[in-house]
Design an enzyme around this catalytic site. Structure first.
Site, PDB file in Angstrom:
ATOM      1  CE  LYS A 126      40.484  58.248   7.136  1.00 50.89           C
ATOM      2  NZ  LYS A 126      39.662  57.040   6.869  1.00 50.89           N
ATOM      3  CD  GLU A 144      30.015  64.734  18.931  1.00 55.55           C
ATOM      4  OE1 GLU A 144      29.232  63.685  19.448  1.00 55.55           O
ATOM      5  OE2 GLU A 144      29.895  65.953  19.228  1.00 55.55           O
ATOM      6  CB  CYS A 162      27.650  56.766  19.080  1.00 54.61           C
ATOM      7  SG  CYS A 162      26.628  57.955  18.140  1.00 54.61           S
ATOM      8  CD  GLU A 214      30.889  52.211  20.992  1.00 52.68           C
ATOM      9  OE1 GLU A 214      32.140  52.234  20.707  1.00 52.68           O
ATOM     10  OE2 GLU A 214      30.129  53.133  20.577  1.00 52.68           O
TER      11      GLU A 214
HETATM   12  P1  NAD Z   1      37.300  54.205  13.956  1.00 53.85           P
HETATM   13  O1  NAD Z   1      37.622  55.098  15.197  1.00 53.85           O
HETATM   14  O2  NAD Z   1      37.844  52.933  13.870  1.00 53.85           O
HETATM   15  O3  NAD Z   1      37.443  54.981  12.580  1.00 53.85           O
HETATM   16  C1  NAD Z   1      36.844  56.268  12.465  1.00 53.85           C
HETATM   17  C2  NAD Z   1      37.682  57.077  11.362  1.00 53.85           C
HETATM   18  O4  NAD Z   1      38.948  57.441  11.945  1.00 53.85           O
HETATM   19  C3  NAD Z   1      37.736  56.311   9.972  1.00 53.85           C
HETATM   20  O5  NAD Z   1      37.493  57.132   8.916  1.00 53.85           O
HETATM   21  C4  NAD Z   1      39.050  55.838  10.136  1.00 53.85           C
HETATM   22  O6  NAD Z   1      39.922  55.500   9.006  1.00 53.85           O
HETATM   23  C5  NAD Z   1      39.759  56.885  10.842  1.00 53.85           C
HETATM   24  N1  NAD Z   1      41.119  56.720  11.571  1.00 53.85           N
HETATM   25  C6  NAD Z   1      41.470  55.620  11.968  1.00 53.85           C
HETATM   26  N2  NAD Z   1      42.733  55.810  12.545  1.00 53.85           N
HETATM   27  C7  NAD Z   1      43.196  56.937  12.487  1.00 53.85           C
HETATM   28  C8  NAD Z   1      44.172  57.794  12.791  1.00 53.85           C
HETATM   29  N3  NAD Z   1      45.216  57.154  13.720  1.00 53.85           N
HETATM   30  N4  NAD Z   1      44.133  59.182  12.728  1.00 53.85           N
HETATM   31  C9  NAD Z   1      43.210  59.541  12.095  1.00 53.85           C
HETATM   32  N5  NAD Z   1      42.212  58.888  11.544  1.00 53.85           N
HETATM   33  C10 NAD Z   1      42.096  57.724  11.816  1.00 53.85           C
HETATM   34  O7  NAD Z   1      35.451  54.202  13.956  1.00 53.85           O
HETATM   35  P2  NAD Z   1      34.592  53.366  13.196  1.00 53.85           P
HETATM   36  O8  NAD Z   1      34.760  51.821  13.647  1.00 53.85           O
HETATM   37  O9  NAD Z   1      34.614  53.938  12.028  1.00 53.85           O
HETATM   38  O10 NAD Z   1      33.185  53.935  13.864  1.00 53.85           O
HETATM   39  C11 NAD Z   1      32.555  53.377  15.026  1.00 53.85           C
HETATM   40  C12 NAD Z   1      32.805  54.349  16.282  1.00 53.85           C
HETATM   41  O11 NAD Z   1      32.376  55.397  16.009  1.00 53.85           O
HETATM   42  C13 NAD Z   1      32.072  53.685  17.598  1.00 53.85           C
HETATM   43  O12 NAD Z   1      33.059  53.658  18.560  1.00 53.85           O
HETATM   44  C14 NAD Z   1      30.919  54.585  17.442  1.00 53.85           C
HETATM   45  O13 NAD Z   1      30.423  54.770  19.036  1.00 53.85           O
HETATM   46  C15 NAD Z   1      31.571  55.879  17.285  1.00 53.85           C
HETATM   47  N6  NAD Z   1      30.470  56.862  16.697  1.00 53.85           N
HETATM   48  C16 NAD Z   1      30.307  57.972  17.509  1.00 53.85           C
HETATM   49  C17 NAD Z   1      29.144  58.787  17.121  1.00 53.85           C
HETATM   50  C18 NAD Z   1      29.074  59.934  18.058  1.00 53.85           C
HETATM   51  O14 NAD Z   1      28.461  61.023  17.666  1.00 53.85           O
HETATM   52  N7  NAD Z   1      29.340  60.146  19.379  1.00 53.85           N
HETATM   53  C19 NAD Z   1      28.519  58.588  16.057  1.00 53.85           C
HETATM   54  C20 NAD Z   1      29.010  57.648  15.205  1.00 53.85           C
HETATM   55  C21 NAD Z   1      29.875  56.548  15.538  1.00 53.85           C
END
Ligand code: NAD
Length: 510
Positions: free
Chosen positions: A192, A267, A301, A401
């Site tokens: 997804k 991650e 991130c 963040e």
């Molecule tokens: P997010 O957590 O809002 O969403 C990530 C994904 O999870 C999306 O596909 C979303 O639809 C899905 N999602 C949302 N609620 C869910 C649930 N209850 N169950 C399952 N899936 C669900 O994150 P974002 O805003 O898309 O991305 C930004 C975040 O990602 C930041 O915190 C960033 O630091 C982190 N990030 C981490 C890394 C790493 O490698 N550590 C890399 C990139 C981004």
């Protein structure tokens, strides 16, 4: 802000029709069972980029069924490493072939600069090639050291069906940090992508089919956390969840997956410190700090947004950082010279601004930026390069963040104090140190609580080197051989040699 470097002349054409994105289920493209769709509008140009099928419970159920069946019938999981590698290498070649198309969609959906998107797609192809090499070399262990009567084998087996959930900030790169490694082991998957950036994962699905991947091995369901993500993390037919995203959602996933005790790899976020010592090469440090905080508009991130600089050089460092920041080309992501593009949504831009205004109210000094950026001719949202000094460790802007182009500067006097400030954080993704003294660098590397430490550099990454976080930045690792191991289970086979087993029950007893 006429003294900033704002780019507003787009040289690329925006497609007149939206990209139509459907689910990939059991090898065929399907609209949602209930016919629902959602739209993605470009954060930079405010034009409609993608119309995507919006997944419901029936769609995700069908996708999980297909992945389960594909795994259990063994068509993919029991093929040779050589055959799996052949497909992964084909995918890499197809990604290279379609780089421009993928990069354009990535830029239009995410707002990142086109030059950066191209580099990420190139990097993603490299990951597919690297994973292909791991598919060929994947092996277990043998123990010929258990005495004459035994031989021990440790088989490495694929975990099974993997749910892959990805964020919007590096959509194609992050799915490529997970999927080829899962496929290399023989796992099957349901993916997804973020609802903000579905298009390039769908293009990847097209390339997987073209490369000859059997139906059902990879399924893609588009849509939101609820209900798609929830089903992918609770359904008992799924064996593992690999998630990249926010720490908040990561915690919710751990809870959701605990009902069926799935393996979970996370991650998550970061608030990454870089410590600058007085003996550092300041030109290089300033340039890397500027890169580290504005790259991907700070929506990263690994954003190096928490600078801890020695008091003696703090003023000089801030002045130089402001000067270099002004030169960074912000603006139209479709212009090849742009280095910083748009902010993902208007709501996220307000969140960034609220952090900045709250910090200013609490006594921090905004030395540069601190407001939305107008880009002539573009209707999307942008934020100015922002440098904030006089930040205290307890301020939210120093701990949370911000996920925007906002640099916070704290100061220190001794190595001990610097390490204390580095580790005074809930996150532990990455950390950096700038010093010409190797002893300082080594001590820092050992004591910083982070999954990655960079010394005299920032954010260099390699397919060979594992990446991941400690504390609330996650669990598990991606990339390198560690990334492959995440998708493997160890099975112990203990073999007796000859009829050497002494009876437990004495056969002579009547
Ligand atoms: P997010 O957590 O809002 O969403 C990530 C994904 O999870 C999306 O596909 C979303 O639809 C899905 N999602 C949302 N609620 C869910 C649930 N209850 N169950 C399952 N899936 C669900 O994150 P974002 O805003 O898309 O991305 C930004 C975040 O990602 C930041 O915190 C960033 O630091 C982190 N990030 C981490 C890394 C790493 O490698 N550590 C890399 C990139 C981004």
């Amino acid at each position: 802000m006429s003294d900033l470097n704002v780019v507003s002349i787009s040289e690329a054409k925006i497609p007149s029709e939206p990209f139509i994105a459907c689910h990939l289920i059991d090898g065929s493209w399907r609209e949602s069972a209930d016919g629902e769709t959602f739209d993605r509008v470009s954060p930079s140009h405010a034009s409609l980029v993608t119309r995507a099928s919006r997944g419901g419970t029936r769609d995700v159920d069908a996708a999980i069924s297909a992945a389960r069946l594909a795994f259990d019938k063994g068509g993919w999981s029991s093929t040779s490493g050589k055959d799996r590698a052949t497909i992964l290498l084909r995918v890499a070649d197809l990604v290279d072939r379609d780089r421009e198309r993928i990069a354009l969609l990535e830029t239009l959906e995410s707002g990142k600069p086109i030059s950066q998107a191209r580099a990420e797609i190139e990097g993603a192809a490299d990951l597919w090639r690297y994973a292909a090499s791991l598919a060929r070399t994947l092996h277990g262990e043998s123990y010929n050291s258990l005495g004459n009567d035994f031989l021990g084998l440790v088989l490495k087996e694929p975990v099974g069906v993997v749910s892959i959930i990805t964020p919007w900030n590096f959509p194609f790169l992050i799915v490529s940090q997970k999927l080829p490694f899962a496929l290399a082991t023989g796992c099957t998957a349901v993916i997804k992508p973020s609802e903000m950036t579905p298009a390039t994962t769908v293009v990847l699905g097209e390339l997987l089919i073209e490369a000859g991947l059997p139906a059902g091995v990879v399924n893609i369901v588009l849509g939101y956390g609820d209900p798609v993500g929830t089903a992918m993390t609770t359904d008992k037919r799924v064996d593992m969840v690999t998630f990249t995203g926010s720490t908040g959602v990561g915690k919710a996933i751990v809870k959701a997956a605990s009902g069926t005790l799935k393996k979970v790899s996370l991650e998550l976020g970061g608030k990454n410190p870089q410590v600058i010592f007085p003996d550092a090469d300041l030109d290089s440090a300033v340039d890397a700090v500027v890169f580290g905080v504005y790259f991907n508009a700070g929506e990263c991130c690994n954003s190096g947004s928490r600078i801890i600089v020695h008091e003696d050089i703090a003023e000089d460092f801030i002045a130089r950082t402001v000067e270099v920041s002004r030169k960074v080309p912000f603006g139209d992501p479709l212009d090849p010279s742009t280095k910083v593009g748009a902010i993902i949504t208007p709501g996220h831009q307000q969140k960034i601004d609220a952090y900045v205004q709250d910090a200013a109210k609490a006594g921090a000094q905004v030395r540069l930026g601190g407001a939305a950026l107008e880009v002539p001719g573009l209707a999307g949202q942008f934020y100015q390069p922002t440098v904030i000094a006089n930040v205290k460790g307890e301020m939210p802007i120093a701990r949370e963040e911000v996920f925007g182009p906002v640099l916070t500067v704290l100061t220190f006097r001794t190595l001990e104090e610097a390490i204390e400030k580095v580790n005074d954080a809930d996150y532990g993704l990455s950390a950096g140190v700038w010093s010409e003294n190797v002893h300082t660098c080594l001590e820092f590397a050992r004591r910083a609580q982070a999954g990655t430490v960079w010394t005299n550099t920032w954010m260099d990454g390699f397919a060979e080197l594992p990446f991941g976080g400690v504390k609330e930045s996650g669990q598990g690792r991606e990339l390198g051989t560690y990334g492959l191991e995440e998708f493997l289970e160890a099975k112990t086979v203990t073999m007796r040699i000859g009829r050497t087993r002494a009876p437990w029950v004495d056969p002579g007893v009547e």
